[in-house]
Write an enzyme that holds these catalytic residues in place. Structure first.
Site, mmCIF file in Angstrom:
data_model
loop_
_atom_site.group_PDB
_atom_site.id
_atom_site.type_symbol
_atom_site.label_atom_id
_atom_site.label_comp_id
_atom_site.label_asym_id
_atom_site.label_seq_id
_atom_site.Cartn_x
_atom_site.Cartn_y
_atom_site.Cartn_z
ATOM 1 N N ASP A 1 58.991 115.587 -44.820
ATOM 2 C CA ASP A 1 59.928 116.331 -43.970
ATOM 3 C C ASP A 1 59.455 116.541 -42.550
ATOM 4 O OD1 ASP A 1 61.622 116.803 -46.147
ATOM 5 O OD2 ASP A 1 60.628 118.698 -46.654
ATOM 6 N N GLU B 1 59.236 113.636 -51.156
ATOM 7 C CA GLU B 1 59.905 113.954 -49.897
ATOM 8 C C GLU B 1 58.873 114.128 -48.788
ATOM 9 O OE1 GLU B 1 63.164 116.695 -50.315
ATOM 10 O OE2 GLU B 1 62.723 117.628 -48.389
ATOM 11 N N ASP C 1 60.549 120.653 -56.490
ATOM 12 C CA ASP C 1 61.568 121.041 -57.475
ATOM 13 C C ASP C 1 60.998 122.145 -58.363
ATOM 14 O OD1 ASP C 1 63.508 118.735 -56.943
ATOM 15 O OD2 ASP C 1 61.681 117.654 -57.470
ATOM 16 N N GLU D 1 61.239 119.324 -40.176
ATOM 17 C CA GLU D 1 62.289 120.349 -40.194
ATOM 18 C C GLU D 1 62.129 121.269 -38.990
ATOM 19 O OE1 GLU D 1 63.141 121.191 -44.855
ATOM 20 O OE2 GLU D 1 61.169 121.805 -44.132
#
Length: 303
Positions: free
Chosen positions: A124, A122, A149, A126
């Site tokens: 990002d 991922e 994760d 944000e």
């Protein structure tokens, strides 16, 4: 004249001190031009041309130019690209909500979590919601092969912005090639993450996503302030979508795009200077400089 000159120097130093210590004032200090505008090199598309709903369709509204998504006490909303990519330039113009938005995350990112659940990559951008009178935080992050994760190993760098992101649209982009990731705000590079090892760099195809959701447990001052649904709905607007590069199914000879005049990638000296200028003035958290982190888990910090 000498005492007067000393006074001028003193006032200049005080001004710089105030700018560096106050993100609200610092937002009015614009970065130097990077000299190259990659967003103008890639064609914009309507949402329906390259994207689709992922969740919360009842919290999405379309018009000819923009997609509006929102969060309330029932649910948030998200969307994704129809294609997977193995490199490219991915951008959108985004406008954020004013007022109390603590606990709320507005995101634009790359991910392959649907294909590799529990072991995904991922990248990002944000926007961390805030309380009255405080600026938004823009957080960039990179996860590799499951580091997002379970036991989270984030690679966060957090910035304040030199403008108010609630007063109009600004363009945010992620450039991802086989050798580097560059985050850009209004065509100004703010972070460059290099491939130093295949174990610390995302190489598997990813889709492009956007979402708004409740992250009260950590989003605003490490969870001190939560989402307050007396101020719902929390709204984000997306427009000027761009997604250009090598799709997951493109021929192997597909050549990655670039965000500089150099076809081989990288940044010009002017782009690099602009990025360093932003980092000196608006970057306030760098995971590599956090002494509380176990940097054996992030070897790119010291290699």
């Amino acid at each position: 004249m000498a005492p007067f000159s000393l006074i001028i120097v003193f006032l200049s130093l005080i001004t710089q001190l105030i700018i560096h210590s106050s993100p609200t004032i610092a937002r009015h200090v614009l970065p130097p031009s990077p000299g190259y505008r990659p967003s103008t090199k890639f064609r914009s598309m309507r949402f329906s041309q390259g994207f689709e709903n992922l969740w919360g369709p009842q919290h999405q509204k379309f018009d000819q130019h923009a997609l509006t998504i929102w969060l309330d006490s029932s649910t948030g909303s998200g969307f994704k690209s129809r294609r997977y990519y193995r490199s490219g330039y991915f951008g959108a113009s985004i406008k954020l909500q004013q007022g109390y938005t603590a606990g709320v995350i507005t995101a634009f990112y790359l991910s392959n979590a649907e294909v590799h659940p529990g072991h995904h990559d991922e990248v990002d951008i944000e926007f961390l919601g805030t309380t009255f009178g405080k600026p938004y935080v823009l957080q960039t992050n990179v996860y590799i092969r499951g580091s997002g994760d379970g036991d989270i190993i984030g690679r966060e760098m957090k910035f304040h912005l030199w403008f108010d992101p609630t007063r109009g649209f600004h363009h945010y982009a992620i450039f991802w090639s086989p050798k580097e990731i560059i985050f850009l705000v209004d065509d100004t590079p703010i972070r460059r993450y290099l491939r130093k090892s295949p174990y610390t760099f995302p190489l598997r195809p990813m889709s492009v996503y956007g979402s708004i959701w409740d992250a009260s447990s950590w989003a605003t001052e490490d969870g001190k302030y939560k989402a307050d649904y007396r101020y719902q709905p929390f709204v984000a607007e997306y427009a000027n979508f761009k997604a250009a590069g090598c799709s997951a199914y493109a021929p192997l000879w597909c050549r990655p795009v670039s965000v500089s005049p150099y076809r081989s990638g990288g940044l010009t000296k002017r782009q690099f200077w602009s990025m360093r200028w932003v980092q000196r003035r608006y970057l306030f958290y760098n995971y590599c400089e956090d002494s509380s982190r176990d940097h054996s888990l992030t070897p790119e910090c010291w290699k």
